[in-house]
Enzyme design. Structure first.
Site: not given
Length: 304
Positions: A8, A14, A121
């Site tokens: 997803i 990652s 971020d």
């Protein structure tokens, strides 16, 4: 223990997958941080922060594991999509709706800053929408770069896309809680206009625009945007971080008051927002930003 269902999301280091817990069949989000990239410190750092944060607009950390190839974080699943995708689907997106969600984001950020933690971020990819509750809310994700601010804190590794990056990150000077305020200003500009205020033909030129605070409000993009909204953006996009408002001050701005009545009544152009989202989906956030030293050396070119 978990059955993988589908991928997803992807970050710089990652992969996030939707998984089902074997015994309860409950769906969760499982984040796999690649060991080959030696990101153990970031994974454990994010896990520690999530364990500390107790707020409904941040994901709950359920468990952590380690496999031969990855560090694994088991998190709440929020699969309703990203905030910008949700806004893009509105038949008539109004300025008032953008102000509502900006107020919601600031509420979540106020909690984080109250813990003396800067996210560092903030960008569209890290803002999800939770539609499982009566009033949809924003959830802020990805705390890999978040840090507790105590004294002077430097960001040494410049990775990612420059669009939402504050000048101090590019120049290699200390970051602060106010670094997040800059990113929110850029985000507000994008949500209201569908275009990026500092984006140029190359990452280097984009960084130069940021370091010069070279932006404007072209009439073709801001016909549907009130002066109050533009004033809010100007307040957040200050070169000197000390002049940027705190989260609490942002929440006092007239444009963000729940009963403010002078919003533009002209629908925003979501076609540009669609183009923005498509462009972002094809960008590579793993490439380094231009070396900060080049911007410090070329201060004359930036007019500083």
């Amino acid at each position: 223990m978990y059955v993988e269902l589908q991928e997803i999301g992807r970050g710089r280091f990652s992969v996030v997958k939707k998984c089902a817990q074997r015994n309860t069949r409950k769906d969760v989000a499982v984040k796999f941080v690649n060991k080959k990239l030696k990101k153990r410190k970031q994974a454990s750092h994010e896990a520690a922060l999530l364990q500390h944060l107790q707020h409904p607009q941040y994901l709950t950390l359920h468990d952590t594991y380690e496999s031969p190839s990855a560090y694994i974080l088991v998190l709440d699943l929020v699969d309703d999509g990203r905030l910008l995708d949700y806004l893009m689907k509105h038949d008539e997106l109004m300025e008032e709706k953008v102000a509502f969600y900006m107020r919601d984001i600031l509420g979540a950020l106020q909690y984080l800053h109250g813990c003396r933690v800067a996210h560092l971020d903030l960008k569209p990819e890290n803002l999800l929408i939770d539609l499982r509750i009566p009033v949809p809310r924003v959830k802020i994700i990805d705390l890999e770069d978040a840090t507790r601010i105590s004294g002077h804190y430097y960001v040494h590794q410049l990775l990612g896309n420059a669009e939402f990056t504050a000048p101090e990150v590019i120049k290699g000077t200390p970051v602060s809680l106010a670094t997040d305020i800059w990113s929110l200003g850029v985000l507000t500009y994008v949500m209201l206009s569908g275009v990026s205020p500092f984006l140029d033909e190359s990452s280097e030129e984009t960084c130069m625009n940021i370091c010069r605070v070279d932006f404007s409000f072209p009439l073709e993009y801001f016909t549907s945007v009130s002066q109050a909204a533009q004033d809010f953006i100007r307040a957040t996009l200050q070169m000197d971080a000390r002049w940027r408002p705190t989260v609490a001050t942002c929440l006092l701005h007239p444009w963000l008051q729940p009963h403010y009545s002078n919003y533009s009544k002209i629908p925003l152009d979501t076609t540009r927002l669609t183009t923005f989202i498509e462009r972002r989906s094809h960008q590579n956030d793993a490439r380094p930003l231009p070396n900060a030293k080049s911007f410090i050396v070329n201060r004359n070119a930036m007019g500083t």
